[in-house]
Design an enzyme around this catalytic site. Structure first.
Site, PDB file in Angstrom:
ATOM      1  N   GLY A 174       2.308   2.202  10.624  1.00 39.90           N
ATOM      2  CA  GLY A 174       3.266   3.302  10.460  1.00 39.90           C
ATOM      3  C   GLY A 174       3.941   3.736  11.741  1.00 39.90           C
ATOM      4  O   GLY A 174       4.589   4.778  11.796  1.00 39.90           O
ATOM      5  N   GLY A 187       4.920   1.105   4.735  1.00 42.10           N
ATOM      6  CA  GLY A 187       6.274   1.658   4.606  1.00 42.10           C
ATOM      7  C   GLY A 187       7.249   0.742   3.877  1.00 42.10           C
ATOM      8  O   GLY A 187       7.994   1.189   2.991  1.00 42.10           O
ATOM      9  N   GLU A 191      -6.836   4.888   7.519  1.00 39.26           N
ATOM     10  CA  GLU A 191      -6.575   6.308   7.234  1.00 39.26           C
ATOM     11  C   GLU A 191      -7.760   6.927   6.502  1.00 39.26           C
ATOM     12  O   GLU A 191      -8.097   8.091   6.722  1.00 39.26           O
ATOM     13  CB  GLU A 191      -5.270   6.441   6.426  1.00 39.26           C
ATOM     14  CG  GLU A 191      -4.062   6.181   7.312  1.00 39.26           C
ATOM     15  CD  GLU A 191      -2.862   5.591   6.599  1.00 39.26           C
ATOM     16  OE1 GLU A 191      -2.795   5.652   5.359  1.00 39.26           O
ATOM     17  OE2 GLU A 191      -1.985   5.049   7.300  1.00 39.26           O
ATOM     18  N   SER A 231       3.235  -2.295  10.299  1.00 42.66           N
ATOM     19  CA  SER A 231       4.690  -2.338  10.512  1.00 42.66           C
ATOM     20  C   SER A 231       5.285  -3.714  10.221  1.00 42.66           C
ATOM     21  O   SER A 231       6.228  -4.140  10.892  1.00 42.66           O
ATOM     22  CB  SER A 231       5.048  -1.878  11.932  1.00 42.66           C
ATOM     23  OG  SER A 231       4.625  -0.544  12.123  1.00 42.66           O
ATOM     24  N   LYS A 265       0.236   4.280  -0.337  1.00 47.64           N
ATOM     25  CA  LYS A 265      -0.383   5.496   0.220  1.00 47.64           C
ATOM     26  C   LYS A 265      -0.062   6.684  -0.696  1.00 47.64           C
ATOM     27  O   LYS A 265      -0.002   6.520  -1.914  1.00 47.64           O
ATOM     28  CB  LYS A 265       0.089   5.730   1.652  1.00 47.64           C
ATOM     29  CG  LYS A 265      -0.022   4.476   2.517  1.00 47.64           C
ATOM     30  CD  LYS A 265       0.165   4.752   3.955  1.00 47.64           C
ATOM     31  CE  LYS A 265       0.176   3.452   4.721  1.00 47.64           C
ATOM     32  NZ  LYS A 265       0.105   3.643   6.146  1.00 47.64           N
ATOM     33  N   ASN A 283       0.876  -1.168   0.000  1.00 42.60           N
ATOM     34  CA  ASN A 283       0.000   0.000   0.000  1.00 42.60           C
ATOM     35  C   ASN A 283       0.919   1.225   0.000  1.00 42.60           C
ATOM     36  O   ASN A 283       1.467   1.573   1.032  1.00 42.60           O
ATOM     37  CB  ASN A 283      -0.889  -0.023   1.253  1.00 42.60           C
ATOM     38  CG  ASN A 283      -1.713   1.248   1.392  1.00 42.60           C
ATOM     39  OD1 ASN A 283      -1.863   2.012   0.445  1.00 42.60           O
ATOM     40  ND2 ASN A 283      -2.246   1.479   2.589  1.00 42.60           N
ATOM     41  N   HIS A 337      -9.405   1.375   4.460  1.00 46.39           N
ATOM     42  CA  HIS A 337      -8.162   1.533   5.224  1.00 46.39           C
ATOM     43  C   HIS A 337      -8.425   2.506   6.384  1.00 46.39           C
ATOM     44  O   HIS A 337      -9.193   3.457   6.247  1.00 46.39           O
ATOM     45  CB  HIS A 337      -7.053   2.074   4.308  1.00 46.39           C
ATOM     46  CG  HIS A 337      -5.712   2.015   4.959  1.00 46.39           C
ATOM     47  ND1 HIS A 337      -5.283   2.963   5.858  1.00 46.39           N
ATOM     48  CD2 HIS A 337      -4.711   1.102   4.865  1.00 46.39           C
ATOM     49  CE1 HIS A 337      -4.065   2.648   6.284  1.00 46.39           C
ATOM     50  NE2 HIS A 337      -3.702   1.514   5.703  1.00 46.39           N
ATOM     51  N   GLU A 346      -5.621  -4.930  10.415  1.00 46.72           N
ATOM     52  CA  GLU A 346      -4.595  -3.914  10.643  1.00 46.72           C
ATOM     53  C   GLU A 346      -4.877  -3.158  11.942  1.00 46.72           C
ATOM     54  O   GLU A 346      -5.680  -2.210  11.951  1.00 46.72           O
ATOM     55  CB  GLU A 346      -4.582  -2.917   9.488  1.00 46.72           C
ATOM     56  CG  GLU A 346      -4.262  -3.528   8.146  1.00 46.72           C
ATOM     57  CD  GLU A 346      -3.593  -2.524   7.229  1.00 46.72           C
ATOM     58  OE1 GLU A 346      -2.491  -2.813   6.773  1.00 46.72           O
ATOM     59  OE2 GLU A 346      -4.164  -1.445   7.002  1.00 46.72           O
TER      60      GLU A 346
HETATM   61  C1  PEP Z   1      -0.814   0.129   6.004  1.00 49.03           C
HETATM   62  O1  PEP Z   1      -0.945   1.329   5.939  1.00 49.03           O
HETATM   63  O2  PEP Z   1      -1.641  -0.613   5.452  1.00 49.03           O
HETATM   64  C2  PEP Z   1       0.338  -0.410   6.732  1.00 49.03           C
HETATM   65  C3  PEP Z   1       0.299  -1.642   7.120  1.00 49.03           C
HETATM   66  O3  PEP Z   1       1.360   0.469   6.966  1.00 49.03           O
HETATM   67  P1  PEP Z   1       2.785   0.117   7.638  1.00 49.03           P
HETATM   68  O4  PEP Z   1       3.254  -1.174   7.071  1.00 49.03           O
HETATM   69  O5  PEP Z   1       3.663   1.265   7.281  1.00 49.03           O
HETATM   70  O6  PEP Z   1       2.534   0.019   9.114  1.00 49.03           O
END
Ligand code: PEP
Length: 250
Positions: free
Chosen positions: A172, A234, A96, A212, A11, A9, A94, A166
């Site tokens: 993040g 990330g 966000e 993460s 973003k 992803n 998601h 998630e």
């Molecule tokens: C995400 O935004 O779906 C995600 C898992 O981000 P990160 O891996 O950066 O925590």
């Protein structure tokens, strides 16, 4: 258990002008991976991403869609538009988007149904905040999110939906859920699916963990029986890291 899928992803990262070369890098780096490899990119990066992935094992996804077919929805993108470009996956709900764009369990359901109707594979995100976890309501909340997301979706279609668990406190932040915490919720999600559909078909659903995930923790997380891959933020922005996660499936 479900088919293993590792999806990036991006973003709001990477420029359209960087996308072609970067996806080519991902294609090279993930060759031989034993899972489905997906890059979900901003709308403006989809065209070069699709061009770069053409003829390869890498699939391209969007990060959102609108639930209406067409019309006066300035700034929105429909499922038909995505399909017309060659997009195969779409992230829905998601955290966000739930936080900043008024995404609700109801719009997640409408978008999931629209994606399925139009032949896109939805990656539906669910997850709890730290406060909700500390209040001991994680599984109750996730069960509600799942039941609302799947409302009105028949079993034959439901199996096409990928669920991404998630925990919001792990996105993040560098704070990963332990593999036991992740497995507990992913296993709980599979039980909810068994209740909604059938005991026998629940193992066929793909349930990802996201939050993460990185090369150093991916194998441990994905070794759990109810975790069938990852949604990667990330670490999907560095081809070598993303590829290492896809290889951790083995
Ligand atoms: C995400 O935004 O779906 C995600 C898992 O981000 P990160 O891996 O950066 O925590």
């Amino acid at each position: 258990m479900g088919k293993y899928i590792v999806a990036g992803n991006w973003k709001m990262n990477k420029l359209p002008s960087e996308t072609y070369n970067y996806v080519k890098e991902v294609v090279e780096a993930t060759k031989g991976s034993k899972c489905e490899v997906v890059c979900c990119t901003p709308f403006v990066c989809l065209a070069p991403a699709i061009e770069a992935a053409k003829g390869s094992h890498v699939k391209i996804g969007a990060e959102n869609l609108h639930f209406e077919d067409k019309g006066a929805f300035t700034g929105e993108v429909s499922a038909d538009m995505l399909r017309d470009m060659g997009v195969e996956y779409v992230i829905i709900g998601h955290s966000e988007r739930r936080q900043y764009n008024n995404e609700t369990d109801e719009t997640v359901n409408l978008k999931t149904k629209k994606a399925l109707e139009k032949g896109l594979i939805p990656i539906v995100c669910v997850g709890e905040t730290l406060e909700q976890r500390e209040a001991g309501i994680t599984m109750d909340l996730i069960a509600i999110q799942i039941k609302k997301a799947f409302a009105g979706i028949p079993a034959a279609d439901a199996k096409k939906v990928i669920i991404a668990y998630e925990p919001i406190w792990a996105i993040g932040t560098g704070k990963t859920a332990t593999s036991d915490q992740a497995e507990e919720v992913c296993g709980g999600i599979r039980k909810v699916i068994a209740e909604l559909y059938c005991e026998k078909c629940a193992p066929e659903f793909t349930i990802q963990y996201g939050g993460s995930m990185k090369p150093s923790n991916a194998a441990e997380l994905m070794s759990k029986p109810d975790i069938d891959g990852g949604l990667i933020g990330g670490a999907s922005l560095v081809a070598a890291d993303f590829a290492a996660i896809t290889k951790a499936v083995e």
